[in-house]
Write a protein that holds these residues in place. Structure first.
Motif, PDB file in Angstrom:
ATOM      1  N   UNK A  24     -18.928   6.570 -30.138  1.00 32.50           N
ATOM      2  CA  UNK A  24     -20.071   6.161 -29.319  1.00 32.50           C
ATOM      3  C   UNK A  24     -21.377   6.361 -30.083  1.00 32.50           C
ATOM      4  N   UNK A  25     -21.513   7.485 -30.793  1.00 36.06           N
ATOM      5  CA  UNK A  25     -22.734   7.744 -31.570  1.00 36.06           C
ATOM      6  C   UNK A  25     -22.901   6.698 -32.662  1.00 36.06           C
ATOM      7  N   UNK A  26     -21.820   6.379 -33.369  1.00 32.67           N
ATOM      8  CA  UNK A  26     -21.895   5.389 -34.448  1.00 32.67           C
ATOM      9  C   UNK A  26     -22.254   4.008 -33.912  1.00 32.67           C
ATOM     10  N   UNK A 199     -19.588  13.281 -21.634  1.00 29.03           N
ATOM     11  CA  UNK A 199     -20.214  13.692 -20.375  1.00 29.03           C
ATOM     12  C   UNK A 199     -21.007  14.978 -20.559  1.00 29.03           C
ATOM     13  N   UNK A 200     -20.464  15.899 -21.362  1.00 26.73           N
ATOM     14  CA  UNK A 200     -21.170  17.161 -21.597  1.00 26.73           C
ATOM     15  C   UNK A 200     -22.512  16.903 -22.279  1.00 26.73           C
ATOM     16  N   UNK A 201     -22.488  16.129 -23.358  1.00 27.34           N
ATOM     17  CA  UNK A 201     -23.730  15.821 -24.069  1.00 27.34           C
ATOM     18  C   UNK A 201     -24.657  14.994 -23.185  1.00 27.34           C
ATOM     19  N   UNK A 333     -36.303  15.253 -28.727  1.00 28.38           N
ATOM     20  CA  UNK A 333     -35.041  15.086 -27.983  1.00 28.38           C
ATOM     21  C   UNK A 333     -33.899  14.573 -28.852  1.00 28.38           C
ATOM     22  N   UNK A 334     -34.196  13.739 -29.864  1.00 29.69           N
ATOM     23  CA  UNK A 334     -33.128  13.283 -30.752  1.00 29.69           C
ATOM     24  C   UNK A 334     -32.596  14.436 -31.597  1.00 29.69           C
ATOM     25  N   UNK A 335     -33.503  15.304 -32.056  1.00 31.56           N
ATOM     26  CA  UNK A 335     -33.048  16.491 -32.776  1.00 31.56           C
ATOM     27  C   UNK A 335     -32.224  17.397 -31.868  1.00 31.56           C
ATOM     28  N   UNK A 336     -32.635  17.488 -30.607  1.00 33.04           N
ATOM     29  CA  UNK A 336     -31.866  18.268 -29.643  1.00 33.04           C
ATOM     30  C   UNK A 336     -30.504  17.635 -29.391  1.00 33.04           C
ATOM     31  N   UNK A 337     -30.455  16.289 -29.394  1.00 30.59           N
ATOM     32  CA  UNK A 337     -29.181  15.580 -29.243  1.00 30.59           C
ATOM     33  C   UNK A 337     -28.247  15.920 -30.401  1.00 30.59           C
ATOM     34  N   UNK A 338     -28.773  15.897 -31.614  1.00 31.55           N
ATOM     35  CA  UNK A 338     -27.955  16.253 -32.778  1.00 31.55           C
ATOM     36  C   UNK A 338     -27.417  17.672 -32.624  1.00 31.55           C
ATOM     37  N   UNK A 339     -28.286  18.572 -32.167  1.00 31.92           N
ATOM     38  CA  UNK A 339     -27.859  19.956 -31.957  1.00 31.92           C
ATOM     39  C   UNK A 339     -26.781  20.040 -30.880  1.00 31.92           C
ATOM     40  N   UNK A 344     -21.122  20.701 -29.369  1.00 30.86           N
ATOM     41  CA  UNK A 344     -19.930  20.203 -28.680  1.00 30.86           C
ATOM     42  C   UNK A 344     -18.745  20.117 -29.622  1.00 30.86           C
ATOM     43  N   UNK A 345     -18.977  19.685 -30.854  1.00 35.64           N
ATOM     44  CA  UNK A 345     -17.891  19.592 -31.825  1.00 35.64           C
ATOM     45  C   UNK A 345     -17.436  20.961 -32.323  1.00 35.64           C
TER      46      UNK A 345
END
Length: 358
Positions: A24-26, A199-201, A333-339, A344-345
């Motif tokens: 999904x990210x890709x 869903x978690x992210x 927020x994008x940096x927070x998304x990466x975090x 999660x991984x």
């Protein structure tokens, strides 16, 4: 080396939920890189919808129908934007024109001051160094002026695109607010069944992005208004223009404050010279920046700014280079998304409900 990479891949992505999150990210990144400009009005509408969703929810909880609540909020928002533009644009345009007209005088005064440095500091500054520096700066200023003119002409050519934003974006915002649950259900149907990590992210980022957008708008308004009032009270020239620039500078953490300091200091020095008034203004401006960074930002972004400043600066540079203004706006927020994705991984979180966050 390949065996090490294979072990890492199997450890992190043997879980179907982790693999689906990566896919999904890709896919999302590819869509934004390939068609980001085409879908930009949709992204802008989504940003505004995030901003207005909070007052709509407040009205619906008070018993107002969602359609009526969306209409009230949209009318109030459009009215506020129009009144703000009517009040600010004429003043800012006039001050901008005056500042551009006086720029040669400011530059000449700066040159005169620089030429006095060899007499004041003969052991450190030589005349030929000053002349070389002045020639280089003059060439850069000419190039900058040509670039500015070309950009202005390009903006005139994009007038049709502006009409798209003015007409279509408000309509998309209204439908995004009114039919929010409908769109969320459709998105939920498209997502794969293996979506625990998605869903978690999604839950984590949904609330953070909404809070970030509202907080950033509030920060711009507060910092811009306080700066305008301060500059007007201190009788600084181009007070409204500089105040608006200071307010907009908060879009770029750390870098924006450093950059906007230059025009504020230059205008103050041209108006008063190195005098007590100049230092009073710099002190007041420093207090505004200190209160913004140490009081206002922690209050508005208590979760989003839990990143190291180095990570925030890197995020601004990377995402700003990829997506321009909106990349800068969403750098945190994008940096927070990466975090959140890395977390999660890396961990083994408990399952969360398989639905998109409201």
């Amino acid at each position: 080396m390949f065996s090490v990479f294979g072990q890492w891949y199997r450890r992190k992505f043997s879980d179907p939920d982790a693999a689906m999150l990566l896919i999904l990210i890709l896919l999302t990144t590819a869509v934004l890189l390939l068609w980001g400009q085409l879908i930009m009005p949709v992204l802008v509408a989504a940003v505004v919808a995030y901003l207005l969703d909070w007052p709509v929810n407040k009205l619906t909880r008070a018993g107002v129908g969602r359609g009526l609540a969306c209409s009230i909020v949209m009318v109030a928002f459009i009215t506020l934007v129009v009144l703000t533009l009517i009040g600010l644009i004429p003043v800012i345009s006039k001050q901008s024109i005056n500042l551009i007209q006086e720029t040669p005088l400011i530059w000449q005064k700066a040159q005169d001051w620089i030429l006095t440095l060899p007499d004041k500091y003969p052991n450190y500054v030589q005349v030929y160094q000053i002349h070389q520096m002045m020639e280089g700066l003059n060439e850069r200023l000419v190039e900058f002026g040509e670039t500015l003119i070309s950009v202005s002409l390009g903006n005139i050519a994009n007038f049709a695109a502006l009409l798209v934003y003015v007409i279509l974006v408000p309509l998309m915002v209204f439908f995004m607010l009114k039919d929010k649950l409908f769109f969320l259900e459709n998105i939920s149907r498209v997502l794969p069944k293996e979506r625990r990590l998605i869903s978690q992210v999604g839950h984590e980022m949904n609330s953070q992005i909404a809070n970030y957008i509202r907080g950033k708008v509030i920060e711009i308004i507060i910092v811009g208004a306080v700066s305008c009032i301060t500059f007007v009270l201190m009788d600084l020239r181009y007070a409204m223009l500089l105040g608006v620039l200071v307010g907009l500078s908060v879009l770029i953490p750390y870098i924006g404050a450093a950059v906007v300091t230059i025009p504020v200091a230059v205008v103050a020095m041209f108006q008063w010279g190195i005098s007590p008034q100049f230092w009073y203004l710099i002190l007041a401006y420093g207090i505004i920046q200190a209160l913004d960074g140490n009081l206002l930002v922690p209050l508005l972004f208590s979760e989003a700014v839990s990143l190291h400043p180095l990570y925030i600066i890197i995020a601004v540079l990377v995402f700003g280079g990829l997506w321009g203004f909106w990349g800068v706006f969403f750098a945190i927020p994008l940096a927070t998304l990466v975090k959140a994705v890395i977390t999660a991984w890396s961990g083994n979180p408990d399952p969360v409900p398989e639905q998109i966050a409201d």
